[in-house]
Design an enzyme around this catalytic site. Sequence first.
Site, PDB file in Angstrom:
ATOM      1  N   GLY A 132     -55.832   4.515  41.080  1.00 46.56           N
ATOM      2  CA  GLY A 132     -55.169   3.034  41.028  1.00 46.56           C
ATOM      3  C   GLY A 132     -54.510   3.501  39.691  1.00 46.56           C
ATOM      4  O   GLY A 132     -54.303   4.027  39.192  1.00 46.56           O
ATOM      5  N   GLY A 155     -52.236   0.043  36.968  1.00 48.45           N
ATOM      6  CA  GLY A 155     -51.482  -0.664  36.311  1.00 48.45           C
ATOM      7  C   GLY A 155     -50.582  -0.689  35.334  1.00 48.45           C
ATOM      8  O   GLY A 155     -50.192   0.179  34.399  1.00 48.45           O
ATOM      9  N   ASP A 168     -61.939 -11.186  28.768  1.00 42.67           N
ATOM     10  CA  ASP A 168     -61.074 -10.882  29.455  1.00 42.67           C
ATOM     11  C   ASP A 168     -61.750 -10.948  30.783  1.00 42.67           C
ATOM     12  O   ASP A 168     -61.444 -10.045  31.857  1.00 42.67           O
ATOM     13  CB  ASP A 168     -60.103 -10.034  29.529  1.00 42.67           C
ATOM     14  CG  ASP A 168     -58.765  -9.309  30.250  1.00 42.67           C
ATOM     15  OD1 ASP A 168     -58.376 -10.357  31.320  1.00 42.67           O
ATOM     16  OD2 ASP A 168     -58.497  -8.176  30.451  1.00 42.67           O
TER      17      ASP A 168
END
Length: 584
Positions: A379, A381, A496
């Site tokens: 992935g 980001g 977070d």
Amino acid sequence: MHGRALRTPALLAAALLASAVTLTLLPSAAAQPWVGPWPTCDDTTGNYSAGSAYANNIKQLIHNLQTNASNTPALFATGSAGAGPDTVYGLILCRGDLSPTDCFDCGTNAGQDVYRICNHTRDAALVYNQCYVRLAPTDFLASINNTGMVGLISGESVPAGVDVAAYDGAVTRLLNATVRYAVDSSAPSSSPRKYFATGQMVGLDPQLQLRTGIWSMAQCAGDISPAQCRSCLDDLLAQWWEVFDRNETGARLDGSRCNLRFETGNFYTGVPMVKLQMNGEGAAPAPAPSTDVVPGTTAGKKNSVGKLLRIILPIVSVAVIAAVVLCIWIVCKKRTSQGTNIPRRTYMTEDFESIKSILLSLSSLQVATNNFDESNKLGEGGFGAVYKGHLSGREVAVKRLSKGSDQGLEELKNELVLVAKLHHKNLVRLEGFCLEEGERLLVYEYMPNKSLDNILFDHEEKRRLDWRNRFNIIEGVARGLQYLHEDSQKKIVHRDLKASNILLDSHMNPKIGDFGLARLFGQDQTRDVTNNIVGTFGYMSPEYVMHGQYSTKSDVFSFGILVIEIVTDRKSAGHYLTSKMRIL
């Protein structure tokens, strides 16, 4: 007089094994106690050869454990030695009334016996009169489960004609009082804590025909919280009469997190910390007693489902109300500039030096990921990409921060120092890092099911999440959060917590990840203030968004939002809040 070991039921233990042993329980306090060892050797974990790296790591680890345990008031130590598949994790817990020399000597005996008795088995637990030693190739220290348990009985029954019900009641009452005292009398300021208590039942009813009395002991490992210690010991109490016959003159259950024992002869030194009268007139010098466990019941077990629901439902309600209030505040007013900016370095230079043992070379990670080949990318980001790799025979996830990543060097060091010191089954384990040739690489354990948001918010994938899985995920995140806030050596606020930072292993067990924004709190600190508001809108508490105030309550608010998402399959409306907010 011979005894035997018992195969105990796995209530909390992940691996409860048993083997035939010989145990001599002496009838009088003047006699010398038995020595051991009484082992449980798990041959399913494989064997190692003499002179191998694993054998050398065991030798080094036992030496470290006995040295550290004998030099701390708690007489307890944990640790690991080696790297990769040759890593050994270990624990030693000496009886709380021993001298440092006796504790060290018990470790020496274990270093000799582990090879001789367990025949080079990788996972072994050894029980002695003086200590308990556990060695394993897997990180059992990351869990609070009482693994590696050994059950022992005397093999001798109480004399004929004894009122067994009265005898069992006396044993149960004494064990309960000893457990309470072991937990309640531990010093809050000590680290690790010393959970240890001894007891004696005197003034026995003549019908019991026991001349000397009943002696007891309760103890926990020093790296767990008082609540976890009490829970561990309560579970032993709950299963006690399911495991043992009701007329034994002695029995004990020993595991990697707690142990419990009674005998009809004195086996410890010093005066008993708890002294009870058979007729009930005596009392333990411990704080106010709780209800005793009735023999044959499971009063000591905890109803985890009911307890978790009692925690979750108020959190969900508060989170919904707070989210509505937050939206109203945002629409009605702009964020004020209240609060002072307190720059914080959550790590120290010596802390960063302490994690250099997991420093990896760039070349090894290039080989592991086939030079960061696109086919291995899991992935990508804003921070960069994550690659799947094979390092030293195990699968890993390599987080490669991009040059323009929002996560700078300070955040990277922060994440390294914090995560490397955290050990819990619901936190992602850091395997290593690399800061070579301008690269910033973090290596974590590989999580096959990726992050929760990939499944929860996908129309097809979310079908894999039945209600049992959803409950387990909520419970696991709650346990991980409790560890960060209360049970770890450092109090940590994650800041977070969200679905994309909850990773799932092959069995859909959740693990909290991404500690780049986490902050370290002092043990007595309740909150902090910052002007640099960071995190994810939709998960952030009102006091944090409006005034920059954050605390463990901020994480609890985020957890409440996460619970709502898990229950409803709907993502928090973070984009709405973003359009209304301006961060200074």
